[in-house]
Design a protein around this motif. Structure first.
Motif, PDB file in Angstrom:
ATOM      1  N   VAL A 170      13.535  59.726  10.628  1.00 46.51           N
ATOM      2  CA  VAL A 170      13.720  61.019   9.946  1.00 46.51           C
ATOM      3  C   VAL A 170      12.323  61.575   9.648  1.00 46.51           C
ATOM      4  N   GLU A 225      19.654  69.209   6.549  1.00 52.29           N
ATOM      5  CA  GLU A 225      20.005  68.449   7.743  1.00 52.29           C
ATOM      6  C   GLU A 225      19.286  67.094   7.758  1.00 52.29           C
ATOM      7  N   GLN A 226      18.023  67.094   7.320  1.00 51.20           N
ATOM      8  CA  GLN A 226      17.288  65.824   7.280  1.00 51.20           C
ATOM      9  C   GLN A 226      17.878  64.887   6.219  1.00 51.20           C
ATOM     10  N   SER A 267      21.080  64.822   5.450  1.00 51.94           N
ATOM     11  CA  SER A 267      22.289  64.281   6.095  1.00 51.94           C
ATOM     12  C   SER A 267      21.909  63.144   7.032  1.00 51.94           C
ATOM     13  N   ARG A 268      20.818  63.342   7.744  1.00 49.17           N
ATOM     14  CA  ARG A 268      20.345  62.322   8.661  1.00 49.17           C
ATOM     15  C   ARG A 268      19.992  61.043   7.896  1.00 49.17           C
ATOM     16  N   CYS A 269      19.371  61.207   6.740  1.00 48.34           N
ATOM     17  CA  CYS A 269      19.030  60.052   5.893  1.00 48.34           C
ATOM     18  C   CYS A 269      20.296  59.291   5.484  1.00 48.34           C
ATOM     19  N   ILE A 287      23.062  59.147   7.116  1.00 48.58           N
ATOM     20  CA  ILE A 287      23.564  58.448   8.295  1.00 48.58           C
ATOM     21  C   ILE A 287      22.734  57.194   8.560  1.00 48.58           C
ATOM     22  N   ARG A 328      17.446  54.613  15.689  1.00 51.74           N
ATOM     23  CA  ARG A 328      16.816  55.664  16.503  1.00 51.74           C
ATOM     24  C   ARG A 328      17.580  55.837  17.821  1.00 51.74           C
ATOM     25  N   LEU A 358      21.225  57.686  17.052  1.00 51.71           N
ATOM     26  CA  LEU A 358      21.328  58.995  16.389  1.00 51.71           C
ATOM     27  C   LEU A 358      21.716  60.115  17.358  1.00 51.71           C
ATOM     28  N   HIS A 359      21.208  60.038  18.579  1.00 53.36           N
ATOM     29  CA  HIS A 359      21.547  61.062  19.577  1.00 53.36           C
ATOM     30  C   HIS A 359      22.470  60.469  20.630  1.00 53.36           C
TER      31      HIS A 359
END
Ligand SMILES: [Zn+2]
Length: 120
Positions: free
Chosen positions: A26, A41-42, A44-46, A48, A63, A66-67
């Motif tokens: 992140v 959004e970052q 939310s990423r945290c 996850i 990593r 995530l995508h």
């Protein structure tokens, strides 16, 4: 949002967020002042990332998942699933052992074949 605030919201220490940044998991933006600036959004990423850590993933594995298009993603997920299933098997076996020990009629566990065969 500043790093301290983001860390409090996510429930991790600020140094953990800096580590996630170093690892490319992140990467927050920067405010004009130069301070880290976490977007929604970052954040939310945290969250996850925390979920993924909760199922035992390393940052490198996270990593990779995530995508959707990330190379090796399917293999990472398959390995985690397989590890979790192995843990479940091990826990089932531990439970079975303890349930037996609770009801075991032998005076000494060493004299009971069932008690003795459990290998953990
Ligand atoms: Zn027994």
């Amino acid at each position: 949002m500043k790093i301290g605030e983001a860390a409090a919201q996510i429930g991790v220490a600020a140094h953990a967020l800096r580590h996630w940044e170093d690892e490319g998991v992140v990467v927050p933006g920067r405010a004009p002042s130069g301070h880290r600036d976490y977007s929604d959004e970052q954040l939310s990423r945290c969250r996850i990332v925390r979920s993924c850590q909760g199922v035992g993933m390393s940052l490198a594995e996270i990593r990779a998942v995530l995508h959707r298009g990330e190379e090796g993603r399917a293999a990472v997920i398959a390995a985690r699933l397989s590890a979790i299933r192995a843990q479940r098997t091990s826990l089932d076996s531990a439970e079975k052992f303890l349930l037996h020990v609770r009801e075991c009629r032998h005076d000494l566990m060493t004299r009971c074949p069932e008690c003795s065969e459990y290998a953990g």
